[in-house]
Design a protein around this motif. Sequence first.
Motif, mmCIF file in Angstrom:
data_model
loop_
_atom_site.group_PDB
_atom_site.id
_atom_site.type_symbol
_atom_site.label_atom_id
_atom_site.label_comp_id
_atom_site.label_asym_id
_atom_site.label_seq_id
_atom_site.Cartn_x
_atom_site.Cartn_y
_atom_site.Cartn_z
ATOM 1 N N HIS A 182 -33.453 -15.851 26.743
ATOM 2 C CA HIS A 182 -32.228 -14.951 26.967
ATOM 3 C C HIS A 182 -32.140 -13.823 27.618
ATOM 4 C CE1 HIS A 182 -30.264 -18.688 24.965
ATOM 5 N NE2 HIS A 182 -31.070 -18.605 23.637
ATOM 6 N N VAL A 183 -33.302 -13.038 27.369
ATOM 7 C CA VAL A 183 -32.951 -11.586 28.336
ATOM 8 C C VAL A 183 -32.965 -11.940 29.762
ATOM 9 C CG1 VAL A 183 -34.997 -9.857 29.307
ATOM 10 C CG2 VAL A 183 -34.686 -10.465 26.364
ATOM 11 N N ARG A 184 -34.007 -12.934 30.443
ATOM 12 C CA ARG A 184 -34.087 -13.315 31.954
ATOM 13 C C ARG A 184 -33.044 -13.142 32.124
ATOM 14 N NH1 ARG A 184 -38.762 -13.236 34.062
ATOM 15 N NH2 ARG A 184 -40.389 -13.985 32.827
ATOM 16 N N ALA A 185 -32.353 -14.654 31.117
ATOM 17 C CA ALA A 185 -30.437 -14.741 31.393
ATOM 18 C C ALA A 185 -29.241 -13.260 31.681
ATOM 19 C CB ALA A 185 -29.893 -15.838 31.163
ATOM 20 N N ALA A 186 -29.505 -12.713 30.940
ATOM 21 C CA ALA A 186 -28.988 -11.873 30.607
ATOM 22 C C ALA A 186 -29.327 -10.437 32.211
ATOM 23 C CB ALA A 186 -29.052 -10.658 28.757
ATOM 24 N N ALA A 187 -30.003 -10.827 32.018
ATOM 25 C CA ALA A 187 -31.197 -9.691 33.240
ATOM 26 C C ALA A 187 -30.536 -9.962 34.661
ATOM 27 C CB ALA A 187 -32.832 -9.696 33.035
ATOM 28 N N LEU A 188 -29.755 -11.434 34.606
ATOM 29 C CA LEU A 188 -28.789 -11.739 35.841
ATOM 30 C C LEU A 188 -27.869 -11.022 35.854
ATOM 31 C CD1 LEU A 188 -29.638 -15.713 35.927
ATOM 32 C CD2 LEU A 188 -31.276 -13.923 36.839
ATOM 33 N N LYS A 189 -27.168 -10.762 34.806
ATOM 34 C CA LYS A 189 -26.177 -10.277 34.874
ATOM 35 C C LYS A 189 -26.060 -8.013 34.682
ATOM 36 C CE LYS A 189 -23.745 -14.184 33.469
ATOM 37 N NZ LYS A 189 -22.448 -14.495 32.312
ATOM 38 N N LEU A 190 -26.981 -8.048 33.719
ATOM 39 C CA LEU A 190 -27.674 -6.409 33.128
ATOM 40 C C LEU A 190 -28.931 -5.888 33.988
ATOM 41 C CD1 LEU A 190 -25.881 -4.765 32.492
ATOM 42 C CD2 LEU A 190 -26.671 -5.405 30.040
ATOM 43 N N PRO A 191 -29.150 -5.658 35.629
ATOM 44 C CA PRO A 191 -30.411 -5.947 35.626
ATOM 45 C C PRO A 191 -31.395 -4.931 35.186
ATOM 46 C CG PRO A 191 -29.097 -5.463 37.642
ATOM 47 C CD PRO A 191 -28.003 -5.382 36.376
#
Length: 204
Positions: A182-191
């Motif tokens: 989920h960190v990876r998924a969130a990082a797509l929107k929040l680099p």
Amino acid sequence: MWTGRTQGYFLKHIEKTRSNSDVTRNSRLAAVKAFMRYVELRLPSSLEQVHQICAIPTKRHDQALVQHLTMKQIRAILGAPNLSTRLGIRDRAMLHLCFAAGLRVSELVDLSIESVSLRHPPRIRVCGKGRRERCLPLWKETAADLRAWLSVRGSPRTPELFVNAAGNPMRRAGFEYVLEKHVRAAALKLPELRGLCIATPAEA
């Protein structure tokens, strides 16, 4: 029997030849000292050598500052799970509880259903290090996520609150896998979250 001098050579070897860090060097020394305390009981004639080794000091080193998440980053991670799926509901509840209550991963995965009370006021009872218990209040949003998870959890034969896809208790590696995903998924929107990603192969 090793002497303090022999141990000193060993420590220099793992630092210089094997390029171990100061932290690793200290952990190796701690393991040797623990063994020496056992030897002291079993072989009293080695008392002098044991004391020489136990007198070797640990090496001072810089400790990296523990990073913290901003509220924006936390909300980005909490928004990553797919709430249209059972595991997405579970993941959101796990992450929210971990953030809101400041739980260690071991405390989170060991938490039992009986330790959760969603009556007013909602709270959990946690058994932490040293078998110390503490009662923690829950935010309304956190309680709502827990209610959502309990409604779809089913009846697996385990007292733990959180279970994996097979119905077995969630383990540390499983939670780390969920967090990483989920960190990876969130990082797509929040680099800015990209630097927080960890690699832990596991099934959850």
